[in-house]
Design a protein around this motif. Sequence first.
Motif, PDB file in Angstrom:
ATOM      1  N   THR A   1       1.217   3.366 -12.267  1.00  0.00           N
ATOM      2  CA  THR A   1       2.796   2.973 -11.004  1.00  0.00           C
ATOM      3  C   THR A   1       1.840   4.408 -10.445  1.00  0.00           C
ATOM      4  OG1 THR A   1       3.445   5.059 -12.691  1.00  0.00           O
ATOM      5  CG2 THR A   1       3.991   2.574 -13.062  1.00  0.00           C
ATOM      6  N   LEU A   2       3.143   5.248  -9.212  1.00  0.00           N
ATOM      7  CA  LEU A   2       2.845   5.604  -7.851  1.00  0.00           C
ATOM      8  C   LEU A   2       3.844   6.255  -8.241  1.00  0.00           C
ATOM      9  CD1 LEU A   2       2.182   3.680  -5.015  1.00  0.00           C
ATOM     10  CD2 LEU A   2       0.332   4.575  -6.309  1.00  0.00           C
ATOM     11  N   PRO A   3       2.940   7.944  -7.861  1.00  0.00           N
ATOM     12  CA  PRO A   3       4.200   8.978  -8.270  1.00  0.00           C
ATOM     13  C   PRO A   3       5.278   9.093  -6.923  1.00  0.00           C
ATOM     14  CG  PRO A   3       2.212   9.921  -7.704  1.00  0.00           C
ATOM     15  CD  PRO A   3       1.829   8.555  -7.661  1.00  0.00           C
ATOM     16  N   GLY A   4       6.452  10.012  -7.320  1.00  0.00           N
ATOM     17  CA  GLY A   4       6.959  10.009  -6.166  1.00  0.00           C
ATOM     18  C   GLY A   4       7.030  10.568  -5.271  1.00  0.00           C
ATOM     19  N   VAL A   5       7.609   9.650  -3.784  1.00  0.00           N
ATOM     20  CA  VAL A   5       7.004   9.831  -2.847  1.00  0.00           C
ATOM     21  C   VAL A   5       7.377  11.341  -2.015  1.00  0.00           C
ATOM     22  CG1 VAL A   5       8.472   9.983   0.425  1.00  0.00           C
ATOM     23  CG2 VAL A   5       8.810   8.225  -1.657  1.00  0.00           C
ATOM     24  N   GLY A   6       5.709  11.992  -1.579  1.00  0.00           N
ATOM     25  CA  GLY A   6       5.537  13.683  -0.941  1.00  0.00           C
ATOM     26  C   GLY A   6       4.636  13.457  -1.986  1.00  0.00           C
TER      27      GLY A   6
ATOM     28  N   ASP B   1      -3.020   0.520   2.586  1.00  0.00           N
ATOM     29  CA  ASP B   1      -1.984   0.303   3.475  1.00  0.00           C
ATOM     30  C   ASP B   1      -1.610   1.793   3.201  1.00  0.00           C
ATOM     31  OD1 ASP B   1       0.899   0.161   4.451  1.00  0.00           O
ATOM     32  OD2 ASP B   1       0.938  -1.803   3.182  1.00  0.00           O
ATOM     33  N   SER B   2      -2.006   1.468   4.890  1.00  0.00           N
ATOM     34  CA  SER B   2      -1.503   3.539   5.821  1.00  0.00           C
ATOM     35  C   SER B   2       0.548   3.726   5.810  1.00  0.00           C
ATOM     36  CB  SER B   2      -2.892   3.621   6.788  1.00  0.00           C
ATOM     37  OG  SER B   2      -2.009   2.715   7.548  1.00  0.00           O
ATOM     38  N   SER B   3       0.915   3.277   5.868  1.00  0.00           N
ATOM     39  CA  SER B   3       2.308   2.957   5.755  1.00  0.00           C
ATOM     40  C   SER B   3       2.944   3.152   4.315  1.00  0.00           C
ATOM     41  CB  SER B   3       2.809   1.627   6.460  1.00  0.00           C
ATOM     42  OG  SER B   3       2.736   0.849   5.105  1.00  0.00           O
ATOM     43  N   ILE B   4       2.127   3.007   3.259  1.00  0.00           N
ATOM     44  CA  ILE B   4       2.701   3.689   1.916  1.00  0.00           C
ATOM     45  C   ILE B   4       1.820   4.968   1.688  1.00  0.00           C
ATOM     46  CG2 ILE B   4       2.635   2.840  -0.037  1.00  0.00           C
ATOM     47  CD1 ILE B   4       2.910   0.095   0.839  1.00  0.00           C
TER      48      ILE B   4
ATOM     49  N   SER C   1       7.746   4.033  -1.251  1.00  0.00           N
ATOM     50  CA  SER C   1       7.159   3.169  -2.806  1.00  0.00           C
ATOM     51  C   SER C   1       6.893   1.670  -2.209  1.00  0.00           C
ATOM     52  CB  SER C   1       8.248   2.693  -3.228  1.00  0.00           C
ATOM     53  OG  SER C   1       9.980   2.346  -2.282  1.00  0.00           O
ATOM     54  N   GLY C   2       5.700   0.961  -2.407  1.00  0.00           N
ATOM     55  CA  GLY C   2       5.462  -0.498  -2.330  1.00  0.00           C
ATOM     56  C   GLY C   2       3.666  -0.044  -3.132  1.00  0.00           C
ATOM     57  N   ASP C   3       3.251  -1.160  -2.703  1.00  0.00           N
ATOM     58  CA  ASP C   3       2.135  -1.562  -2.637  1.00  0.00           C
ATOM     59  C   ASP C   3       1.044  -1.558  -2.147  1.00  0.00           C
ATOM     60  OD1 ASP C   3      -0.272  -2.357  -4.317  1.00  0.00           O
ATOM     61  OD2 ASP C   3       0.228  -4.248  -4.454  1.00  0.00           O
TER      62      ASP C   3
END
Length: 136
Positions: free
Chosen positions: A35-40, A65-68, A121-123
Amino acid sequence: MKKKGLSCILVILLLVSMAPALAASPQLTVQVPGTLPGVGETFTVTVEFSGNPGVCTAQFTLGFDSSIVDCTRAATGSVLKGVLAATNPDASDGARIAAASDTPASGDGVIAEYTFKVLKSGDPAFGLQEVELGDA
């Protein structure tokens, strides 16, 4: 008894001659956290090499995906330690790595390591593109 010994020798010779065909083909695998960590926050993605026959050149792009996520660092891993290499974490189609050596880099392990910062957040849909591996 002689026939049994001859049969054993033939089987051994057959197995030895097939060994290269039975060896695993070279494979690159992207290792991503579950799972990805939090934003930032930042995290690491590695590309692992298995079945390495010894490569003199390696070039590939890790797409995402460079927007994520934003790639803040791209580096060669332990398999390519000491070879001439160039990295570009900001390429338009992903993060690129290119490496070359006059002596084959052998062994399995990490061939590339990337640091990413989570933008939202996202894939991120990590995947290898334009993979080129060459031997001497």
